[in-house]
Design an enzyme around this catalytic site. Structure first.
Site, PDB file in Angstrom:
ATOM      1  N   ASP A  47      36.565  38.449  40.420  1.00 21.89           N
ATOM      2  CA  ASP A  47      37.739  38.307  41.298  1.00 21.89           C
ATOM      3  C   ASP A  47      39.035  38.202  40.497  1.00 21.89           C
ATOM      4  O   ASP A  47      40.087  37.863  41.052  1.00 21.89           O
ATOM      5  CB  ASP A  47      37.578  37.131  42.268  1.00 21.89           C
ATOM      6  CG  ASP A  47      37.530  35.787  41.573  1.00 21.89           C
ATOM      7  OD1 ASP A  47      37.157  35.740  40.381  1.00 21.89           O
ATOM      8  OD2 ASP A  47      37.863  34.770  42.210  1.00 21.89           O
TER       9      ASP A  47
ATOM     10  N   ASP B 145      36.822  38.719  35.287  1.00 19.42           N
ATOM     11  CA  ASP B 145      35.593  38.471  36.040  1.00 19.42           C
ATOM     12  C   ASP B 145      35.710  39.188  37.393  1.00 19.42           C
ATOM     13  O   ASP B 145      36.659  39.952  37.621  1.00 19.42           O
ATOM     14  CB  ASP B 145      35.346  36.962  36.204  1.00 19.42           C
ATOM     15  CG  ASP B 145      36.390  36.292  37.073  1.00 19.42           C
ATOM     16  OD1 ASP B 145      37.536  36.767  37.099  1.00 19.42           O
ATOM     17  OD2 ASP B 145      36.058  35.301  37.749  1.00 19.42           O
TER      18      ASP B 145
ATOM     19  N   SER C 126      33.181  35.508  42.616  1.00 21.29           N
ATOM     20  CA  SER C 126      33.768  35.388  41.280  1.00 21.29           C
ATOM     21  C   SER C 126      32.917  36.058  40.192  1.00 21.29           C
ATOM     22  O   SER C 126      32.755  37.268  40.209  1.00 21.29           O
ATOM     23  CB  SER C 126      34.000  33.910  40.986  1.00 21.29           C
ATOM     24  OG  SER C 126      34.694  33.746  39.787  1.00 21.29           O
TER      25      SER C 126
ATOM     26  N   ASP D 119      40.392  36.232  38.364  1.00 24.79           N
ATOM     27  CA  ASP D 119      41.195  35.040  38.091  1.00 24.79           C
ATOM     28  C   ASP D 119      40.989  34.562  36.652  1.00 24.79           C
ATOM     29  O   ASP D 119      41.664  33.655  36.199  1.00 24.79           O
ATOM     30  CB  ASP D 119      40.940  33.904  39.104  1.00 24.79           C
ATOM     31  CG  ASP D 119      39.520  33.399  39.116  1.00 24.79           C
ATOM     32  OD1 ASP D 119      38.639  34.033  38.493  1.00 24.79           O
ATOM     33  OD2 ASP D 119      39.272  32.367  39.767  1.00 24.79           O
TER      34      ASP D 119
HETATM   35 MG    MG Z   1      36.689  34.038  39.199  1.00 27.12          MG
END
Ligand code: MG
Length: 455
Positions: free
Chosen positions: A243, A241, A98, A245
């Site tokens: 990843d 960020d 992440s 999300d």
């Molecule tokens: Mg994330």
């Protein structure tokens, strides 16, 4: 890694080739495979240097238990989560760290509903791992690793189905996107172009060294986005960020807007469309959320801090929208998980419909001075400190879901032990800065006093 625990608040995290070696990842894969049984599971990853190394090790472990593993390749976490639920998979493994620095990676496990598994399920995997209760299958039944294409396209199309494409296209927005050299680059620029935007992408090449900036999107890490918005005369800046999300925004003046504020702008708009809807948010969110939900006649449900907790609660109470102060937006009609590209599309829809620039929408929000402080507290003292604070704040209007959140008519202070660091967080907010400062100091003092008492 401690003796009996693998999973933290967001899956298994560690430094590559120190904590996360291929041997360790393969063993985790066997435990996850034994947990799922002979099922069809997806595996996907972000753009980190160790993505193939670790994902193939995890996949090999799962295949040894008879799991068929379907590989999405590099993809945003929410795209993989969407595919699990809508493309008929039994679960997923996501290899990502992440927002953590480049040397980290991690392993997350997703259930068939597209949401990360709950703590009790993680404990089952941990028990299998530590007790080595591996249910490996004979050679004739080992699973296969197959490519699973089309995830990005399906995800992008799904997002477009939740916004007014025509209204956004008409505005021909000029947008700068900063996907931090990771998987957000595979979806958000194309999505926004399909929504009629003129898109300039910075840090858009996939590079696990993260040469552009640190993967955590915060006002102090998004200086380039801010400058680019000004240089290109853009209407909006969008940052993800590692990843993708999470989504942070810059307004048309290049000002990075805090996640609390963009979250409230989105909640306000969603509640207009879903009167009396339920909003879920962790106790770390601003009291602005309370004001907005009250104004719109919705219902607010506070939770502990943690995106999986928020997602699971959303499903329980049939919530349409949730936010976190870190730029996490969960849009229920699409999926009850943090989703960076969905957040960007919603924001464009809002700008198109309201006909106002983002800075003005921020201006129109309830105004609070927010002060966020941290106090060092050793992990083994956190509980005793909390007991002391709970005792001292008895009789005050408070929430004790996660730490203590004390509400006054004009102000709020949250005193909460961090789940990941040896600190207490003290967040104070009030109509004016003096009052917020006073409350923050009071919160810090409460922590320090009870820490001394417990030593
Ligand atoms: Mg994330």
């Amino acid at each position: 890694m401690s003796q009996r625990i693998l999973f933290g608040t967001n899956g298994i995290r560690g430094i590559v080739n120190q904590d996360l070696t291929p041997e360790f990842a393969a063993k985790v894969g066997v435990a996850i495979g034994a947990y799922f049984g002979k099922k069809d599971i997806l595996i996907g990853y972000d753009a980190r240097t160790s993505n193939i190394l670790l994902s193939h090790a995890v996949a090999a472990g799962a295949m040894s238990c008879g799991c068929n593993v379907h590989e999405t390749g590099c993809a945003p976490t929410p795209a993989i989560q969407y595919a699990v639920k809508h493309l008929g998979m039994d679960g997923a493994i996501i290899v990502t760290a992440s927002h953590n620095p480049p040397e980290y990676n991690g392993i997350k496990v997703v259930a068939s509903d597209g949401v990360e598994i709950v703590r009790e399920e993680e404990e089952k995997i941990e028990a299998i791992f530590f007790e080595e209760r591996f249910s490996r299958v004979p050679w004739s039944d080992v699973g296969r690793l197959e490519a699973f294409p089309g995830v990005l396209e399906a995800y992008k199309e799904a997002i477009k189905g939740h916004v007014d494409v025509g209204a956004i296209q008409k505005r021909r927005f000029n947008v700068v996107v900063d996907p931090t050299n990771s998987v957000g680059a595979l979806v958000t620029p194309d999505l926004l172009r399909e929504l009629g935007c003129k898109v300039t992408t910075i840090n858009g090449n996939l590079d696990g060294h993260f040469p552009g900036r640190t993967p955590e999107p915060r006002p102090d890490t998004l200086v380039q986005l801010s400058e680019a918005v000004k240089a290109f005369g853009a209407d909006l800046g969008v940052a993800h960020d590692g990843d993708a999300d999470r989504c942070m925004f810059a307004d048309e003046e290049g000002e990075i807007v805090l996640g609390d504020k963009t979250g409230c702008i989105i909640i306000d708009w969603v509640l207009e469309r879903h009167p009396k809807a339920v909003v879920v948010t962790p106790v770390s969110s601003s009291r602005m959320v309370e004001d907005i939900v009250r104004r719109q006649g919705g219902e607010l449900v506070w939770t502990e801090v943690g995106s999986t907790i928020v997602s699971r609660r959303m499903l329980e109470v049939n919530s349409v929208i949730s936010m976190e102060d870190n730029g996490g937006i969960f849009y229920g009609p699409h999926q009850s998980v943090r989703d960076g590209a969905m957040a960007a599309a919603l924001m464009l829809n809002i700008l198109a419909e309201r006909g106002k620039p983002l800075s003005q929408l921020v201006e129109e929000l309830p105004r609070y001075s927010i002060i966020k402080e941290r106090v060092e507290v050793p992990n083994d003292q956190k509980q005793r400190v909390l007991q002391g604070i709970l005792e001292e704040t008895k009789g005050l209007r408070r929430l004790t879901i996660d730490g203590v959140k004390i509400s006054f008519d004009d102000a709020t202070v949250l005193i909460r032990p961090s789940g990941t660091e040896a600190i207490y967080r003290v967040n104070a907010e009030a109509g004016d800065e003096k009052r917020a400062r006073k409350l923050a100091d009071w919160g810090i003092e409460l922590v320090k006093k009870n820490l001394e008492a417990s030593c």
